[in-house]
Design a protein around this motif. Structure first.
Motif, PDB file in Angstrom:
ATOM      1  N   GLY A   1       0.768  -1.241   0.000  1.00  0.00           N
ATOM      2  CA  GLY A   1       0.000   0.000   0.000  1.00  0.00           C
ATOM      3  C   GLY A   1       0.796   1.285   0.000  1.00  0.00           C
TER       4      GLY A   1
ATOM      5  N   ASP B   1      -0.349   4.995  -1.086  1.00  0.00           N
ATOM      6  CA  ASP B   1      -0.440   6.057  -0.084  1.00  0.00           C
ATOM      7  C   ASP B   1       0.222   7.340  -0.578  1.00  0.00           C
ATOM      8  OD1 ASP B   1      -1.783   4.449   1.715  1.00  0.00           O
ATOM      9  OD2 ASP B   1       0.039   3.771   2.723  1.00  0.00           O
TER      10      ASP B   1
ATOM     11  N   ARG C   1      -3.653  -0.267   1.618  1.00  0.00           N
ATOM     12  CA  ARG C   1      -3.306   1.085   2.056  1.00  0.00           C
ATOM     13  C   ARG C   1      -2.775   1.015   3.480  1.00  0.00           C
ATOM     14  NH1 ARG C   1      -5.800   5.544   0.126  1.00  0.00           N
ATOM     15  NH2 ARG C   1      -4.242   6.584   1.448  1.00  0.00           N
TER      16      ARG C   1
ATOM     17  N   GLN D   1      -4.516   6.263   5.428  1.00  0.00           N
ATOM     18  CA  GLN D   1      -5.928   6.391   5.071  1.00  0.00           C
ATOM     19  C   GLN D   1      -6.594   7.476   5.912  1.00  0.00           C
ATOM     20  OE1 GLN D   1      -8.386   2.837   4.179  1.00  0.00           O
ATOM     21  NE2 GLN D   1      -6.561   1.648   4.619  1.00  0.00           N
TER      22      GLN D   1
END
Length: 333
Positions: free
Chosen positions: A33, A37, A182, A187
């Motif tokens: 992720g 990101d 992620r 997040q």
């Protein structure tokens, strides 16, 4: 975001951000992720909510390099460029593996090994210490990231020089989780930058980011950490203001004293009927309603402003409202 230059010429603040995302490793488990990101941060930092220019961003990932990797030398060179002359503000965002070190954390690069995993944050801190960039923000979404900034700077000075802040995804002894492709921390950081961490004026600062992401994890999860040596908060992104400046400047007029109770009556409520039409009062009441939604004003003895007006009640400033009234009265808005 503009400053006056020589001879009255206006210039845009020179803001830089290096967004690093590393998923592939030659000697460590791959992640899934980190590149996602870094790329998610790009539009949020590059543009404010109204699409105006904000920070000049560069993404450093395997996809952005001709070598298809982010090795130690490459990361080192790009950090040097980030912190080089010509910028007023610099932001370093790193998503990838973090390797625990004594009172430190190492930012692991694609070519990292067990004996030389990458760049220790002590090295980054030394670069920051020497940099002429006045304000530097570091955001780390990696395991053990809370170790960043724990060691004395070069020459035995303070851990962080003035103008520097570090927002880390976890404590020095904790892992940082990935969920659904992620980073869990990133997040929440995305939601904060999108407006979740904005204040009444729509300003998102690193302290606001920390307050937002810290509340997103409970006592059983990773705990974000925040370290800073700053005299003022740089606005990382401008979102839509909950209350416009013109309206905030009306607060001292509507409330002559901080604890003044503003008298209402049916003429303030547009739905009161033809016998109570008063356009000036209705305009003021519309502003009070906006301030109520932003938690600056509250009705006294009634749940809603409508009932306070219809029953000739009063409204008053909340503690937050008194804060902004003070700023307006002092000419600071």
């Amino acid at each position: 975001m503009d400053l006056a230059g020589d001879h009255g010429v206006r210039r845009r603040r020179m803001n830089r951000a290096l967004l690093v995302g590393i998923d592939h490793y030659e000697n460590f488990n791959d992640l899934s992720g980190c590149v996602n990101d870094a790329e998610a941060m790009l539009p949020l930092l590059e543009r404010n909510e109204d699409a105006s220019r904000n920070i000049d961003c560069k993404v450093l990932s395997a996809a952005s390099t001709t070598a298809g990797r982010v090795d130690r030398a490459m990361l080192d060179q790009n950090i040097d460029k980030l912190l080089g002359p010509g910028a007023d503000f610099a932001l370093l965002y790193f998503a990838g593996h973090g390797d625990a070190a004594h009172n430190d954390v190492t930012l692991v690069t694609t070519d990292g090994t067990s004996t030389a995993p990458g760049i220790r944050f002590t090295e980054v801190l030394e670069k920051i210490q020497r940099s002429k960039v006045a304000e530097v923000v570091v955001v780390l979404d990696c395991c053990y990231s809370g170790g960043a900034g724990n060691v004395p700077a070069i020459g035995g000075g303070a851990v962080l020089r003035p103008g520097v802040s570090i927002l880390a995804a976890s404590r020095p002894d904790q892992l940082s989780a990935e969920l659904d492709g992620r980073g869990a921390f990133s997040q929440h950081l995305e939601g904060a930058l999108a407006g979740g961490a904005a204040d009444v004026l729509g300003q998102v600062t690193v302290a606001g980011l920390y307050a937002y992401v810290s509340e997103s994890f409970d006592a059983w999860n990773q705990r974000p950490t925040f370290k800073a040596n700053i005299e003022r908060l740089h606005v990382l992104r401008q979102c839509r203001a909950a209350v416009g400046l013109d309206m905030l400047r009306e607060l001292p007029k509507w409330f002559p004293t901080p604890h003044y109770e503003f008298p209402l009556d049916p003429t303030y409520e547009p739905d009161a009927g033809p016998d109570h039409v008063h356009l000036e009062h209705e305009g003021v009441f519309a502003g009070l309603q906006i301030c109520r939604a932003a938690k600056l004003v509250e009705p006294v003895g009634f749940e809603h402003m409508y009932f306070a007006a219809m029953n000739s009640g009063v409204c008053r400033l909340t503690p937050l409202g008194r804060h902004y009234r003070h700023m307006a009265a002092e000419g600071n808005l």
